[in-house]
Design a protein around this motif. Structure first.
Motif, PDB file in Angstrom:
ATOM      1  N   UNK A  29       6.310  35.246 -12.877  1.00 23.49           N
ATOM      2  CA  UNK A  29       6.619  36.604 -12.723  1.00 23.49           C
ATOM      3  C   UNK A  29       5.126  37.102 -11.967  1.00 23.49           C
ATOM      4  N   UNK A  30       5.330  38.294 -11.270  1.00 18.83           N
ATOM      5  CA  UNK A  30       4.018  38.678 -10.713  1.00 18.83           C
ATOM      6  C   UNK A  30       4.002  39.118  -9.397  1.00 18.83           C
ATOM      7  N   UNK A  31       2.976  39.399  -8.777  1.00 16.12           N
ATOM      8  CA  UNK A  31       2.766  39.552  -7.184  1.00 16.12           C
ATOM      9  C   UNK A  31       2.527  38.256  -6.630  1.00 16.12           C
ATOM     10  N   UNK A  32       3.188  38.184  -5.325  1.00 20.53           N
ATOM     11  CA  UNK A  32       3.187  36.993  -4.587  1.00 20.53           C
ATOM     12  C   UNK A  32       3.210  37.444  -3.210  1.00 20.53           C
ATOM     13  N   UNK A  33       2.498  36.705  -2.240  1.00 18.97           N
ATOM     14  CA  UNK A  33       2.568  36.840  -0.898  1.00 18.97           C
ATOM     15  C   UNK A  33       2.964  35.941  -0.161  1.00 18.97           C
ATOM     16  N   UNK A  34       3.685  36.015   1.062  1.00 20.71           N
ATOM     17  CA  UNK A  34       4.486  35.080   1.815  1.00 20.71           C
ATOM     18  C   UNK A  34       4.236  35.318   3.338  1.00 20.71           C
ATOM     19  N   UNK A  35       3.540  34.475   3.893  1.00 23.19           N
ATOM     20  CA  UNK A  35       3.146  34.784   5.665  1.00 23.19           C
ATOM     21  C   UNK A  35       4.052  33.787   6.200  1.00 23.19           C
ATOM     22  N   UNK A  36       4.752  34.478   7.237  1.00 25.43           N
ATOM     23  CA  UNK A  36       5.647  33.793   8.227  1.00 25.43           C
ATOM     24  C   UNK A  36       4.894  33.559   9.649  1.00 25.43           C
ATOM     25  N   UNK A  37       4.631  32.466   9.854  1.00 29.55           N
ATOM     26  CA  UNK A  37       3.921  31.942  10.902  1.00 29.55           C
ATOM     27  C   UNK A  37       4.573  32.254  12.097  1.00 29.55           C
ATOM     28  N   UNK A  38       5.783  32.753  12.127  1.00 35.65           N
ATOM     29  CA  UNK A  38       6.672  33.055  13.416  1.00 35.65           C
ATOM     30  C   UNK A  38       7.294  31.618  13.950  1.00 35.65           C
ATOM     31  N   UNK A  39       7.353  30.613  13.291  1.00 34.27           N
ATOM     32  CA  UNK A  39       8.291  29.305  13.939  1.00 34.27           C
ATOM     33  C   UNK A  39       9.643  29.421  13.040  1.00 34.27           C
ATOM     34  N   UNK A  40      10.558  28.783  13.891  1.00 33.36           N
ATOM     35  CA  UNK A  40      11.787  28.488  12.972  1.00 33.36           C
ATOM     36  C   UNK A  40      11.841  27.259  12.238  1.00 33.36           C
ATOM     37  N   UNK A  41      13.022  26.852  11.615  1.00 30.91           N
ATOM     38  CA  UNK A  41      12.798  25.680  10.539  1.00 30.91           C
ATOM     39  C   UNK A  41      12.659  24.410  11.322  1.00 30.91           C
ATOM     40  N   UNK A  42      12.684  24.486  12.591  1.00 35.04           N
ATOM     41  CA  UNK A  42      12.517  23.089  13.505  1.00 35.04           C
ATOM     42  C   UNK A  42      11.089  23.091  13.856  1.00 35.04           C
ATOM     43  N   UNK A  43      10.305  24.271  13.449  1.00 29.33           N
ATOM     44  CA  UNK A  43       8.909  24.516  14.109  1.00 29.33           C
ATOM     45  C   UNK A  43       8.642  24.925  15.425  1.00 29.33           C
ATOM     46  N   UNK A  44       9.716  25.546  15.926  1.00 28.58           N
ATOM     47  CA  UNK A  44       9.784  26.035  16.987  1.00 28.58           C
ATOM     48  C   UNK A  44       9.246  27.493  17.205  1.00 28.58           C
TER      49      UNK A  44
END
Length: 70
Positions: A29-44
């Motif tokens: 529980x609590x505050x979490x941070x997630x960052x998306x690096x702009x790539x899809x599941x295949x790494x593209x």
């Protein structure tokens, strides 16, 4: 997160197609941070545009529109 439990965070394109999974594990529980690096599941690189970020936890789901600008 109000309680610990199984948590999943996915990115979908505006047409509802799955793009990437950023998290799929038990989280405390609590505050979490997630960052998306702009790539899809295949790494593209994903194209610039509008995406939907979906958080699923404790049998609930929340979504938020996000914009990727390259």
């Amino acid at each position: 997160l109000p309680r610990a439990g199984s948590t999943r965070f996915d990115i979908y394109d505006i047409k509802g197609r799955w793009v990437a999974n950023l998290l799929d594990e038990v989280q405390e529980s609590g505050l979490h941070t997630i960052t998306w690096n702009g790539v899809n599941q295949d790494g593209l690189d994903a194209a610039s545009g509008v995406y939907i970020a979906v958080l699923r936890a404790q049998n609930q789901a929340q979504s938020q529109r996000i914009v990727l600008i390259r």
